[in-house]
Design a protein around this motif. Structure first.
Motif, PDB file in Angstrom:
ATOM      1  N   CYS A 200       3.767  -1.919 -13.893  1.00 14.83           N
ATOM      2  CA  CYS A 200       3.962  -2.554 -12.379  1.00 14.83           C
ATOM      3  C   CYS A 200       4.951  -1.375 -11.719  1.00 14.83           C
ATOM      4  CB  CYS A 200       4.657  -3.789 -12.590  1.00 14.83           C
ATOM      5  SG  CYS A 200       4.459  -4.323 -10.885  1.00 14.83           S
TER       6      CYS A 200
ATOM      7  N   SER B 264       2.393  -2.435  -8.227  1.00 11.72           N
ATOM      8  CA  SER B 264       2.711  -3.048  -7.020  1.00 11.72           C
ATOM      9  C   SER B 264       1.912  -3.402  -6.426  1.00 11.72           C
ATOM     10  CB  SER B 264       3.897  -2.422  -6.523  1.00 11.72           C
ATOM     11  OG  SER B 264       5.028  -2.513  -7.117  1.00 11.72           O
TER      12      SER B 264
ATOM     13  N   GLN C 264       6.707   2.009  -4.550  1.00  9.19           N
ATOM     14  CA  GLN C 264       6.473   0.869  -5.281  1.00  9.19           C
ATOM     15  C   GLN C 264       6.667  -0.325  -4.323  1.00  9.19           C
ATOM     16  OE1 GLN C 264       7.900   1.633  -9.197  1.00  9.19           O
ATOM     17  NE2 GLN C 264       7.228   3.553  -9.282  1.00  9.19           N
TER      18      GLN C 264
ATOM     19  N   LEU D 211       6.466  -3.382  -4.136  1.00  5.58           N
ATOM     20  CA  LEU D 211       7.341  -4.699  -4.319  1.00  5.58           C
ATOM     21  C   LEU D 211       8.794  -4.731  -4.558  1.00  5.58           C
ATOM     22  CD1 LEU D 211       4.755  -6.618  -6.913  1.00  5.58           C
ATOM     23  CD2 LEU D 211       5.111  -6.941  -4.656  1.00  5.58           C
TER      24      LEU D 211
ATOM     25  N   ALA E 139       9.183  -7.778  -9.522  1.00  2.00           N
ATOM     26  CA  ALA E 139       7.748  -7.984  -8.879  1.00  2.00           C
ATOM     27  C   ALA E 139       7.563  -9.610  -8.551  1.00  2.00           C
ATOM     28  CB  ALA E 139       6.891  -7.263  -9.870  1.00  2.00           C
TER      29      ALA E 139
END
Ligand SMILES: [Zn+2]
Length: 349
Positions: free
Chosen positions: A45, A50, A80, A82, A98
């Motif tokens: 992630c 993300s 990224q 998130l 996240a």
């Protein structure tokens, strides 16, 4: 397994929430219902993960398991989407950060954060009950492991990668299309461009993730005839674009032709140097660690802080990040033996 879920009664009406997506003829009310009943995993992630989690979470995929081994840092925030500055200040694990963000914008779905490095030993429980896996990783080792597992278990997955201004994606439908090893029989050798050496444009990541997320929607609602059966790559800076057919498995392919799953068997797994920083991960140790106790123990040896998810320790000139399962990321070296000796000295051998 932890789930972050809010009381569904507090959430706005589902029909209203997804009305614009239901209006799109390709999805419709039936498609939306299928999405609500879907269970997917996103492995990794960072930037790609993300974007995938954001798009598919907002689209109403019913359950998303987010598997990530890393924590948020300031250099992540450029792409990224998130994460925010407070996540970086706290060094929150990306899976946890996240999950908190997704729950805040869609409380009607279930998010399962898993702070873990996907390995041959844990891939089965981590991907249990999942219909589709999306690749948000930054390394070929995990992708080949995922490819082996997916081919062996006839589990569809979508490969996505981005570096510099370049993005690439491939749908792998085991038994129908080419797998990752059909197209790239071996991991790339020698110097491979990474985000650390070539940099990365957030727009390249988001384009790759948008294409992959759309393919995921098609697959989850059963619109298989609409799925792309090519390896698609593009460069958002030069506008170059290429497609290679992936319509059929390759004869003689190790996993999908010969059913040999060397990556799943764990052959030749080295320590990993992470993308984006000068660091080594120690991941063979399976020693549960009480972060509060460890924090007290390390205090005389350097600056240390911890929260529920992660401990950070700075024995000059290194930085050690320790997770409750005993996994560590050691920053300031790419030498596995240096990392191993630091781990032995401060955590245990
Ligand atoms: Zn294959």
């Amino acid at each position: 397994m932890t789930s972050l879920e809010l009381d569904p009664k507090l959430a706005p009406n589902q029909t209203d929430r997804y009305s614009r997506q239901v209006l799109f003829p390709g999805i419709g009310a039936d498609g939306q219902r299928s999405l609500s009943a879907s269970r997917i995993a996103i492995v990794g992630c960072g930037a790609t993960g993300s974007a995938l989690a954001s798009l598919l979470g907002r689209a109403g995929v019913g359950m998303i398991r987010i598997i990530d081994r890393d924590y948020v840092e300031p250099s992540n925030l450029q792409r990224q989407a998130l994460f925010d500055e407070s996540d970086a200040a706290e060094s929150l694990p990306k899976a946890i950060a996240a999950a908190r963000k997704i729950v805040a914008f869609n409380s009607q779905i279930v998010i399962e954060p898993q702070v873990a490095d996907l390995t041959p030993a844990n891939i089965e429980p981590l991907l249990n009950g999942i219909q589709l896996v999306l690749d948000g990783t930054d390394n070929f080792e995990t992708r080949y492991l995922l490819n082996d597992f997916a081919v062996k278990n006839s589990l569809p997955w979508i490969y996505t990668a981005a570096v510099g201004s370049y993005g690439v994606t491939l749908n792998v439908l085991p038994g129908q299309t080419a797998c990752l090893a059909c197209i790239f029989p071996d991991p790339p050798r020698g110097a491979v461009e990474t985000c650390e050496t070539a940099g990365i444009l957030n727009s390249a990541v988001n384009l790759a993730a948008s294409i992959a997320a759309t393919e995921a929607l098609k697959l989850l609602i059963g619109a298989r005839d609409r799925l792309r059966r090519t390896l698609l790559s593009f460069d958002v800076w030069t506008n170059a674009r290429a497609e290679v057919s992936a319509a059929k498995p390759r004869v003689g392919c190790r996993p999908c032709g010969n059913r040999e799953f060397v990556h799943l068997a764990g052959e030749g797994r080295p320590h990993i140097t992470l993308c984006g920083r000068n660091s080594v991960q120690i991941h063979e140790q399976h020693r549960p660690i009480n972060l509060a106790e460890m924090s007290l123990r390390l205090k005389p040896h350097g600056s240390v802080r911890h929260n529920d998810f992660v401990l950070k320790f700075w024995p000059d000139p290194y930085e050690i990040t320790l997770f409750p399962d005993g996994r560590a990321i050691i920053k300031g070296t790419t030498d596995a033996s240096v990392a191993r000796s630091l781990y032995a000295r401060y955590v245990g051998s």
